[in-house]
Design an enzyme around this catalytic site. Structure first.
Site, PDB file in Angstrom:
ATOM      1  N   GLU A 496     -61.307 -59.534 -10.091  1.00 44.33           N
ATOM      2  CA  GLU A 496     -60.411 -60.556  -9.544  1.00 44.33           C
ATOM      3  C   GLU A 496     -61.099 -61.305  -8.406  1.00 44.33           C
ATOM      4  O   GLU A 496     -61.547 -60.689  -7.436  1.00 44.33           O
ATOM      5  CB  GLU A 496     -59.132 -59.883  -9.050  1.00 44.33           C
ATOM      6  CG  GLU A 496     -58.375 -59.151 -10.153  1.00 44.33           C
ATOM      7  CD  GLU A 496     -57.436 -58.064  -9.620  1.00 44.33           C
ATOM      8  OE1 GLU A 496     -57.133 -58.093  -8.404  1.00 44.33           O
ATOM      9  OE2 GLU A 496     -57.031 -57.196 -10.405  1.00 44.33           O
ATOM     10  N   GLU A 527     -56.266 -54.131 -13.371  1.00 43.62           N
ATOM     11  CA  GLU A 527     -57.256 -53.134 -12.964  1.00 43.62           C
ATOM     12  C   GLU A 527     -57.669 -52.188 -14.089  1.00 43.62           C
ATOM     13  O   GLU A 527     -58.843 -51.815 -14.206  1.00 43.62           O
ATOM     14  CB  GLU A 527     -56.731 -52.316 -11.780  1.00 43.62           C
ATOM     15  CG  GLU A 527     -56.768 -53.039 -10.447  1.00 43.62           C
ATOM     16  CD  GLU A 527     -55.648 -54.047 -10.263  1.00 43.62           C
ATOM     17  OE1 GLU A 527     -55.683 -54.819  -9.283  1.00 43.62           O
ATOM     18  OE2 GLU A 527     -54.721 -54.066 -11.119  1.00 43.62           O
ATOM     19  N   GLN A 549     -60.418 -54.924  -6.412  1.00 45.98           N
ATOM     20  CA  GLN A 549     -60.445 -55.714  -5.187  1.00 45.98           C
ATOM     21  C   GLN A 549     -60.220 -54.885  -3.922  1.00 45.98           C
ATOM     22  O   GLN A 549     -60.895 -55.078  -2.915  1.00 45.98           O
ATOM     23  CB  GLN A 549     -59.429 -56.848  -5.273  1.00 45.98           C
ATOM     24  CG  GLN A 549     -59.608 -57.897  -4.215  1.00 45.98           C
ATOM     25  CD  GLN A 549     -58.871 -59.176  -4.559  1.00 45.98           C
ATOM     26  OE1 GLN A 549     -57.738 -59.364  -4.141  1.00 45.98           O
ATOM     27  NE2 GLN A 549     -59.505 -60.059  -5.317  1.00 45.98           N
ATOM     28  N   ASP A 552     -56.891 -49.367  -2.599  1.00 42.83           N
ATOM     29  CA  ASP A 552     -55.513 -48.963  -2.874  1.00 42.83           C
ATOM     30  C   ASP A 552     -55.082 -49.295  -4.302  1.00 42.83           C
ATOM     31  O   ASP A 552     -54.162 -48.668  -4.824  1.00 42.83           O
ATOM     32  CB  ASP A 552     -54.564 -49.673  -1.899  1.00 42.83           C
ATOM     33  CG  ASP A 552     -54.831 -49.269  -0.469  1.00 42.83           C
ATOM     34  OD1 ASP A 552     -54.219 -48.300  -0.008  1.00 42.83           O
ATOM     35  OD2 ASP A 552     -55.680 -49.913   0.179  1.00 42.83           O
ATOM     36  N   TYR A 553     -55.721 -50.265  -4.918  1.00 37.19           N
ATOM     37  CA  TYR A 553     -55.328 -50.662  -6.274  1.00 37.19           C
ATOM     38  C   TYR A 553     -56.034 -49.851  -7.349  1.00 37.19           C
ATOM     39  O   TYR A 553     -55.799 -50.054  -8.543  1.00 37.19           O
ATOM     40  CB  TYR A 553     -55.614 -52.151  -6.487  1.00 37.19           C
ATOM     41  CG  TYR A 553     -54.853 -53.053  -5.526  1.00 37.19           C
ATOM     42  CD1 TYR A 553     -53.678 -52.619  -4.913  1.00 37.19           C
ATOM     43  CD2 TYR A 553     -55.316 -54.329  -5.235  1.00 37.19           C
ATOM     44  CE1 TYR A 553     -52.993 -53.428  -4.033  1.00 37.19           C
ATOM     45  CE2 TYR A 553     -54.628 -55.158  -4.342  1.00 37.19           C
ATOM     46  CZ  TYR A 553     -53.467 -54.697  -3.754  1.00 37.19           C
ATOM     47  OH  TYR A 553     -52.782 -55.512  -2.885  1.00 37.19           O
ATOM     48  N   ILE A 554     -56.880 -48.915  -6.923  1.00 41.84           N
ATOM     49  CA  ILE A 554     -57.590 -48.105  -7.915  1.00 41.84           C
ATOM     50  C   ILE A 554     -56.641 -47.130  -8.604  1.00 41.84           C
ATOM     51  O   ILE A 554     -56.939 -46.621  -9.688  1.00 41.84           O
ATOM     52  CB  ILE A 554     -58.772 -47.363  -7.270  1.00 41.84           C
ATOM     53  CG1 ILE A 554     -59.861 -47.102  -8.315  1.00 41.84           C
ATOM     54  CG2 ILE A 554     -58.320 -46.069  -6.592  1.00 41.84           C
ATOM     55  CD1 ILE A 554     -61.190 -46.728  -7.734  1.00 41.84           C
ATOM     56  N   HIS A 594     -53.232 -51.802   1.917  1.00 45.52           N
ATOM     57  CA  HIS A 594     -54.577 -52.344   2.084  1.00 45.52           C
ATOM     58  C   HIS A 594     -55.434 -51.509   3.035  1.00 45.52           C
ATOM     59  O   HIS A 594     -56.498 -51.945   3.440  1.00 45.52           O
ATOM     60  CB  HIS A 594     -54.529 -53.789   2.608  1.00 45.52           C
ATOM     61  CG  HIS A 594     -54.068 -54.766   1.585  1.00 45.52           C
ATOM     62  ND1 HIS A 594     -52.743 -54.995   1.324  1.00 45.52           N
ATOM     63  CD2 HIS A 594     -54.763 -55.558   0.735  1.00 45.52           C
ATOM     64  CE1 HIS A 594     -52.629 -55.895   0.367  1.00 45.52           C
ATOM     65  NE2 HIS A 594     -53.833 -56.252  -0.013  1.00 45.52           N
TER      66      HIS A 594
END
Length: 804
Positions: A496, A527, A549, A552-554, A594
């Site tokens: 992204e 993701e 990105q 935390d989004y993993i 984040h």
């Protein structure tokens, strides 16, 4: 050639000969009998669990006919007939997996590490180098989680797009023939309810890649019928909006009955042509499929299917219908087909028996050796009666497994614990040898054992010119990525905002304009399939960097990372590799979503991957250079607050390589050792200044990588000097700090050198609230470090360090 059947559509005719049709019937019957026999083997106690592909035989034979060399499959555990048909699985190998035979030669897909129905071809030579994948029929290693095959399927297809459209890849004929390869996916109808399926389907439509997805639809998901799974009760009805038209790109969508031989052949012929020639994704909804034995050996479908449904399934079983078709077309008589059926059954039984003989004889030989050794010891032991009992019980074991043998030997050694070494030495030596063999059988190849292992990559020190400029940390990364793109045409990066704007922190700024969209690429917000895109591309010889990105989004992609990528090398016992670099950024920023540092979660979930935690961008660049020489997958977590901090620009930006698993001493000291990593390094360095003014001299060690962790056990050498240790990070309590403590205090035996209780300093159990105050009151601060260290030293010398 005898012309016996003509299939026509769109004014195109196709003729199949009698030999081909009867060969298909024979193969289908062999596969069916393998399924029937497999279920019985489980119920007889010769295997632990079974799941089979009966009812899907005809569709898989049709699919296999158009599967070419260089193509890849990403499927699931009911594809045995397909694997038989493409010549990448024998019935003997099929049963070897059912029995969990640990020999790569007997069971090449997983060496007995996976339950039956998990298929894979071996992409690697014994030394870890690539085979010529363009001359093979390839199957990526299966995983059990439903729809888990879909993310990497996207990547396998995406690789074809890159090999076709990126001129810099034309020389890599070992991996592709100009991008003409199709990625073939299979999935059960109920699993299409998973988010991974929809995400992959959407992404393939956006990317326009040669991906064919077959949905085997038997009307149920275990016991639950379609109306509970899918809007309109039909995945093809639901996805009609994907169908391409004159004005819009999209999919071709076919619906075909799983018992209709002619229609199946036409559907797969057309799908293969469209995908291969035009690079258009195709969905084939194979309906009216049956599942004669139910879902698996763990239950019976008679419990949830009506009498009418069971009767329909018996009549429309694809093999019953194929038999009628062959008789109607005068291909063969009923008697001739009966003869083929009998021969197929006999062949399947012969191969099953051969697989069992190979598997069981190996263990029975070990059992005989163990029994003999225990009896020999018993004759000399004061505990002869107990030992004889163990030997007799072991010798009578029906269908023994290695657990029976090794457990008996270990118990015998317990009994012999007070006996002289001379009596038990032979048994102990035998057991030691078996431990080594079983380590290889059940625990090897978690990481690469080739010359390309990260542990074998030679380190190169960073160098600086005398007038090296101070630049933003992100510029160091930008120079590193520029060099990788220039020197290795297989390297590409996507994620992204990675493309046009050069990622949110500008480390790829200007590089898409310089190298093109196929090298530096934007993706949508997805993701799971960003990771899958990377896995599939890496499986096909490319060197992708997939960016998540923010750390935390993993969580979105954790299942794919853990269940597919991290265990790929292990579950194929070195047969496949996907050296994907996952780049992300984490630690401190702002707020709940984040600023996370879920390192403990990653350490526990991603064994089989490398986890790199650089404290600055010079370190990160050195790690990327090392990883590009390695053949292992890795997660690199850059520091979110480091991109604008000033660093010197290395003179050898493309050459220096950081050794992984080697901690660095950032500050030498004598009073206490602090072990840390990432953003905490700067916090602790600042705290060291304050502590020095209080008369406390701390040694700071940056571990640099958590997997691997201090492979030379250098941290304990520091503790021998200071006799005190604090493990500090910003994960939750009991997370990575506890992991580091276990590695050092227990594994490195630092316990014996401690004069104070080992301690940890972690973040709060919750994520940080928003704003700088949220960070300060949630994660370790300079003041927290100072007070923690001071309190430890107060305990040592309360007069010199009175309580604050």
């Amino acid at each position: 050639m005898t012309k016996v059947a003509t299939f026509s559509k769109n004014k195109r005719n196709k003729v199949l000969d009698k030999e081909q049709l009867l060969s298909d019937f024979r193969l289908a019957m062999e596969s069916r009998h393998a399924s029937l026999m497999g279920r019985k083997e489980v119920f007889m106690g010769k295997a632990k669990f079974g799941i089979f592909g009966d009812g899907k035989e005809l569709a898989q034979i049709a699919m296999a006919r158009y599967f070419n060399n260089g193509d890849f499959r990403a499927g699931y555990y009911r594809d045995q007939t397909f694997m038989f048909a493409i010549g990448q699985l024998t019935i003997r190998e099929y049963f070897a997996q059912l029995y969990a035979h640990t020999s790569v030669e007997a069971e090449p897909a997983s060496a007995g590490r996976l339950m039956n129905g998990h298929f894979a071809t071996r992409s690697l030579n014994d030394d870890g180098t690539w085979k010529n994948l363009s001359e093979m029929k390839n199957s990526s290693a299966d995983i059990s989680p439903t729809a888990g095959q879909m993310p990497k399927l996207l990547g396998l297809a995406y690789a074809s797009k890159l090999y076709r459209e990126n001129q810099g890849l034309k020389e890599f004929t070992q991996f592709s023939n100009g991008g003409n390869e199709v990625a073939w996916g299979t999935i059960g109808n109920a699993s299409t309810s998973e988010g991974m399926f929809f995400e992959a389907i959407n992404a393939a439509g956006v990317l326009q890649v040669p991906m064919i997805v077959s949905v085997w639809d038997d009307g149920y998901g275990i016991s639950v019928p379609n109306e509970y799974h899918t809007t309109k009760g039909s995945i093809s009805e639901l996805l009609k909006g994907l169908q391409r038209n004159d004005d819009q790109k999209g999919y071709e969508v076919f619906v075909v009955k799983g018992w209709d031989y002619e229609a199946l052949d036409r559907a797969y012929e057309n799908a293969a042509r469209i995908a291969r020639e035009e690079h258009v994704p195709v969905l084939i909804h194979v309906v009216e499929v049956t599942q004669p034995q139910g879902h698996s050996t763990s239950g019976s479908h008679e419990r949830y299917k009506s009498k009418e449904r069971l009767e329909w399934e018996q009549e429309y079983d694809c093999l019953a219908q194929f038999r009628k078709f062959l008789i109607k077309k005068e291909i063969a008589t009923a008697e001739e087909l009966d003869q083929i059926d009998q021969e197929a059954k006999a062949f399947a039984k012969k191969e099953k028996d051969a697989a069992w003989q190979l598997f069981s004889s190996e263990i029975k030989n070990e059992l005989k050796e163990a029994v003999s050794l225990i009896k020999e010891v018993a004759a000399k032991s004061q505990q002869s009666q107990l030992l004889e009992s163990i030997a007799d019980e072991l010798s009578k074991t029906l269908n023994p497994i290695r657990k029976d043998v090794i457990s008996s030997v270990r118990r015998a050694l317990w009994i012999l614990r007070t006996e002289p070494e001379s009596i038990k030495s032979d048994l102990k030596s035998w057991y030691t040898i078996q431990q080594e063999l079983n380590e290889d059988r059940y625990s090897s190849h978690l990481y690469s054992q080739s010359e390309f292992s990260s542990a074998k990559i030679e380190a190169v020190d960073v160098e600086y010119d005398d007038e090296a400029p101070l630049v933003d940390g992100r510029e160091v990364l930008q120079a590193c990525f520029d060099n990788l793109l220039e020197t290795d045409p297989r390297f590409l990066a996507f994620g992204e905002d990675v493309g046009k704007i050069g990622d949110v922190n500008q480390a790829f700024a200007g590089l898409q304009a310089k190298y093109g969209e196929h090298r530096v690429t934007d993706t949508s917000i997805r993701e799971v399939t960003i990771i899958g895109q990377g896995i599939g591309a890496a499986l096909r010889g490319l060197r992708p960097m997939a960016e998540i990105q923010y750390l935390d989004y993993i969580h979105y992609a954790l299942m794919t990372l853990s269940d597919d990528l991290a265990c790929l090398h292990y579950r194929t016992k070195g047969g496949q590799k996907a050296p994907l670099i996952v780049r992300t950024r984490g630690h401190r920023l702002e707020g709940v979503w984040h600023a996370g540092s879920p390192i403990g979660m990653l350490l526990h979930s991603l064994r089989g991957m490398l986890i790199c935690v650089p404290r600055n961008m010079t370190q990160a660049a050195g790690m990327y250079n090392t990883l590009m020489h390695s053949d292992e997958p890795a997660l690199v977590i850059e520091c979110l607050n480091g991109y604008r901090l000033k660093e010197k620009m290395p003179a050898n930006i493309g050459e220096y390589r950081l050794p992984l698993g080697k901690p660095e001493v950032l500050r030498e000291g004598n009073d206490l050792t602090i072990v840390t990593y990432g953003s905490m390094c700067r916090i602790i360095e600042d705290a060291a200044v304050e502590l020095a003014q209080m008369g406390i001299d701390i040694e700071i060690i940056d571990v640099q990588t958590l997997l691997p962790f201090d492979v030379d056990h250098s941290i304990v050498e520091s503790i021998k000097k200071t006799n005190r240790v604090l493990f500090a990070d910003e994960d939750v309590p009991g997370g990575a700090s506890a992991y580091m403590m276990q590695k050092v205090v227990e594994e490195q035996k630092a316990y014996y050198h401690l004069d104070s209780e080992p301690a940890t300093l972690a973040a709060k159990a919750h994520r940080p609230a928003y704003s700088s105050d949220g960070d300060y009151f949630s994660k370790p601060s300079v003041e927290d470090v100072v007070e923690k260290v001071y309190s430890m030293m107060h305990e040592v010398n309360p007069n010199k360090f009175p309580a604050i």
